[in-house]
Motif scaffolding. Sequence first.
Motif, PDB file in Angstrom:
ATOM      1  N   LYS A  25       0.846  -1.192   0.000  1.00 22.50           N
ATOM      2  CA  LYS A  25       0.000   0.000   0.000  1.00 22.50           C
ATOM      3  C   LYS A  25       0.882   1.243   0.000  1.00 22.50           C
ATOM      4  O   LYS A  25       2.006   1.208   0.492  1.00 22.50           O
ATOM      5  CB  LYS A  25      -0.905   0.015   1.227  1.00 22.50           C
ATOM      6  N   SER A  26       0.358   2.323  -0.513  1.00 22.02           N
ATOM      7  CA  SER A  26       1.109   3.579  -0.568  1.00 22.02           C
ATOM      8  C   SER A  26       0.916   4.405   0.707  1.00 22.02           C
ATOM      9  O   SER A  26       1.269   5.574   0.748  1.00 22.02           O
ATOM     10  CB  SER A  26       0.678   4.383  -1.795  1.00 22.02           C
ATOM     11  N   TYR A  27       0.354   3.796   1.742  1.00 17.96           N
ATOM     12  CA  TYR A  27       0.124   4.470   3.014  1.00 17.96           C
ATOM     13  C   TYR A  27       0.134   3.441   4.128  1.00 17.96           C
ATOM     14  O   TYR A  27       0.084   2.247   3.889  1.00 17.96           O
ATOM     15  CB  TYR A  27      -1.222   5.204   3.013  1.00 17.96           C
ATOM     16  N   LYS A  28       0.221   3.937   5.352  1.00 16.51           N
ATOM     17  CA  LYS A  28       0.033   3.063   6.514  1.00 16.51           C
ATOM     18  C   LYS A  28      -0.987   3.721   7.426  1.00 16.51           C
ATOM     19  O   LYS A  28      -1.150   4.949   7.422  1.00 16.51           O
ATOM     20  CB  LYS A  28       1.346   2.779   7.235  1.00 16.51           C
ATOM     21  N   GLU A  29      -1.680   2.888   8.191  1.00 17.00           N
ATOM     22  CA  GLU A  29      -2.700   3.400   9.101  1.00 17.00           C
ATOM     23  C   GLU A  29      -2.028   4.080  10.284  1.00 17.00           C
ATOM     24  O   GLU A  29      -1.138   3.520  10.900  1.00 17.00           O
ATOM     25  CB  GLU A  29      -3.607   2.275   9.593  1.00 17.00           C
ATOM     26  N   GLY A  30      -2.467   5.277  10.580  1.00 16.84           N
ATOM     27  CA  GLY A  30      -1.907   6.045  11.685  1.00 16.84           C
ATOM     28  C   GLY A  30      -2.876   6.132  12.845  1.00 16.84           C
ATOM     29  O   GLY A  30      -3.782   5.307  12.999  1.00 16.84           O
ATOM     30  N   PRO A  31      -2.696   7.149  13.674  1.00 18.53           N
ATOM     31  CA  PRO A  31      -3.548   7.312  14.845  1.00 18.53           C
ATOM     32  C   PRO A  31      -4.995   7.651  14.477  1.00 18.53           C
ATOM     33  O   PRO A  31      -5.281   8.088  13.367  1.00 18.53           O
ATOM     34  CB  PRO A  31      -2.894   8.463  15.611  1.00 18.53           C
ATOM     35  N   VAL A  32      -5.867   7.444  15.438  1.00 20.49           N
ATOM     36  CA  VAL A  32      -7.298   7.717  15.273  1.00 20.49           C
ATOM     37  C   VAL A  32      -7.643   8.931  16.129  1.00 20.49           C
ATOM     38  O   VAL A  32      -7.243   9.017  17.291  1.00 20.49           O
ATOM     39  CB  VAL A  32      -8.128   6.494  15.713  1.00 20.49           C
ATOM     40  N   MET A  33      -8.384   9.872  15.534  1.00 16.68           N
ATOM     41  CA  MET A  33      -8.756  11.084  16.262  1.00 16.68           C
ATOM     42  C   MET A  33     -10.274  11.184  16.379  1.00 16.68           C
ATOM     43  O   MET A  33     -10.997  10.995  15.407  1.00 16.68           O
ATOM     44  CB  MET A  33      -8.248  12.335  15.550  1.00 16.68           C
ATOM     45  N   ARG A 130     -22.974  24.309  27.499  1.00 13.21           N
ATOM     46  CA  ARG A 130     -22.667  24.001  26.110  1.00 13.21           C
ATOM     47  C   ARG A 130     -23.624  22.979  25.534  1.00 13.21           C
ATOM     48  O   ARG A 130     -24.344  22.294  26.246  1.00 13.21           O
ATOM     49  CB  ARG A 130     -21.235  23.505  25.965  1.00 13.21           C
ATOM     50  N   GLU A 131     -23.601  22.910  24.212  1.00 13.58           N
ATOM     51  CA  GLU A 131     -24.363  21.894  23.481  1.00 13.58           C
ATOM     52  C   GLU A 131     -23.374  21.140  22.607  1.00 13.58           C
ATOM     53  O   GLU A 131     -22.555  21.750  21.912  1.00 13.58           O
ATOM     54  CB  GLU A 131     -25.419  22.574  22.614  1.00 13.58           C
ATOM     55  N   VAL A 132     -23.447  19.816  22.657  1.00 12.54           N
ATOM     56  CA  VAL A 132     -22.609  19.002  21.779  1.00 12.54           C
ATOM     57  C   VAL A 132     -23.360  18.852  20.462  1.00 12.54           C
ATOM     58  O   VAL A 132     -24.446  18.269  20.415  1.00 12.54           O
ATOM     59  CB  VAL A 132     -22.315  17.616  22.406  1.00 12.54           C
ATOM     60  N   LEU A 133     -22.781  19.405  19.398  1.00  6.77           N
ATOM     61  CA  LEU A 133     -23.433  19.367  18.088  1.00  6.77           C
ATOM     62  C   LEU A 133     -23.237  18.031  17.380  1.00  6.77           C
ATOM     63  O   LEU A 133     -23.999  17.676  16.496  1.00  6.77           O
ATOM     64  CB  LEU A 133     -22.903  20.502  17.202  1.00  6.77           C
ATOM     65  N   GLY A 134     -22.213  17.312  17.779  1.00  9.83           N
ATOM     66  CA  GLY A 134     -21.932  16.016  17.163  1.00  9.83           C
ATOM     67  C   GLY A 134     -20.468  15.680  17.328  1.00  9.83           C
ATOM     68  O   GLY A 134     -19.701  16.426  17.939  1.00  9.83           O
ATOM     69  N   SER A 135     -20.106  14.540  16.783  1.00  6.50           N
ATOM     70  CA  SER A 135     -18.711  14.118  16.836  1.00  6.50           C
ATOM     71  C   SER A 135     -18.416  13.226  15.641  1.00  6.50           C
ATOM     72  O   SER A 135     -19.332  12.766  14.950  1.00  6.50           O
ATOM     73  CB  SER A 135     -18.415  13.383  18.144  1.00  6.50           C
ATOM     74  N   GLN A 136     -17.134  13.009  15.415  1.00  5.20           N
ATOM     75  CA  GLN A 136     -16.722  12.104  14.348  1.00  5.20           C
ATOM     76  C   GLN A 136     -15.385  11.487  14.713  1.00  5.20           C
ATOM     77  O   GLN A 136     -14.639  12.027  15.515  1.00  5.20           O
ATOM     78  CB  GLN A 136     -16.635  12.815  12.999  1.00  5.20           C
ATOM     79  N   MET A 137     -15.131  10.350  14.111  1.00  2.00           N
ATOM     80  CA  MET A 137     -13.864   9.653  14.285  1.00  2.00           C
ATOM     81  C   MET A 137     -13.178   9.625  12.923  1.00  2.00           C
ATOM     82  O   MET A 137     -13.837   9.422  11.904  1.00  2.00           O
ATOM     83  CB  MET A 137     -14.086   8.218  14.768  1.00  2.00           C
ATOM     84  N   ALA A 138     -11.868   9.807  12.925  1.00  4.49           N
ATOM     85  CA  ALA A 138     -11.105   9.776  11.687  1.00  4.49           C
ATOM     86  C   ALA A 138      -9.747   9.151  11.961  1.00  4.49           C
ATOM     87  O   ALA A 138      -9.166   9.354  13.025  1.00  4.49           O
ATOM     88  CB  ALA A 138     -10.932  11.183  11.129  1.00  4.49           C
ATOM     89  N   GLN A 139      -9.262   8.386  10.988  1.00  8.36           N
ATOM     90  CA  GLN A 139      -7.940   7.801  11.113  1.00  8.36           C
ATOM     91  C   GLN A 139      -7.008   8.465  10.110  1.00  8.36           C
ATOM     92  O   GLN A 139      -7.350   8.629   8.935  1.00  8.36           O
ATOM     93  CB  GLN A 139      -7.973   6.293  10.841  1.00  8.36           C
ATOM     94  N   GLU A 140      -5.829   8.838  10.595  1.00 12.00           N
ATOM     95  CA  GLU A 140      -4.828   9.413   9.710  1.00 12.00           C
ATOM     96  C   GLU A 140      -4.255   8.311   8.828  1.00 12.00           C
ATOM     97  O   GLU A 140      -3.951   7.211   9.316  1.00 12.00           O
ATOM     98  CB  GLU A 140      -3.713  10.061  10.530  1.00 12.00           C
TER      99      GLU A 140
END
Length: 144
Positions: A25-33, A130-140
Motif C-alpha cells: 500500500k502507498s500508506y500506513k494506518e496512523g492514529p485515530v482522532m 454548552r451543546e454538543v453538536l456532534g462528533s466524528q472519528m477519523a484515522q490518519e
Amino acid sequence: MRSICTLAVCVAFSLAGASAMAQEKSYKEGPVMEQSFIKIKPGKFSDYMSFLAGPYKALMEARKKAGLITGYAVYSVAARNPGEPDLILTTTYPNWAALDRVADDEAVSAKVMGSMKQMEQGGADRGVMREVLGSQMAQELILK
C-alpha cells in the motif's frame, strides 16, 4: 485445445490478481482522532473554559499517563453560522484497537471524576454551558 487456452488465461489472471494484491500500500494506518463539536451557550464561555482547564484536563492527562490516549487538544473555531461549533475538542488514540480498552478507561475516569453518579451530574452541569453538536472519528493515513 480450447480448454487448455481457457485454463492458461485463468491462471494468468489469477497470477496478475495475486501480484496486484501483493503490492504494498502507498500508506500506513496512523492514529485515530475523535472530534467533538461544541457550541457554547451565551455567557458561558469562561465557565466552560474553566471546566476544560480543570477537571477535563485532569482526566485527559490521566488517560494519557495510563496509555489510553496519545494526546488531546482544544481548538477555537471562527463560526460563520449560528449552528456551527465554537470549539472542537480532539482526543487522539494510537489506533482503533485502543477504543476497546473500556474497562481501563472507566477505571481512570472513576479515579479522576468520581462515581458514575458524580460523572452523570457533571454531564448535566455542563449541559447548561454548552451543546454538543456532534462528533466524528477519523484515522490518519500516513503516505509513504
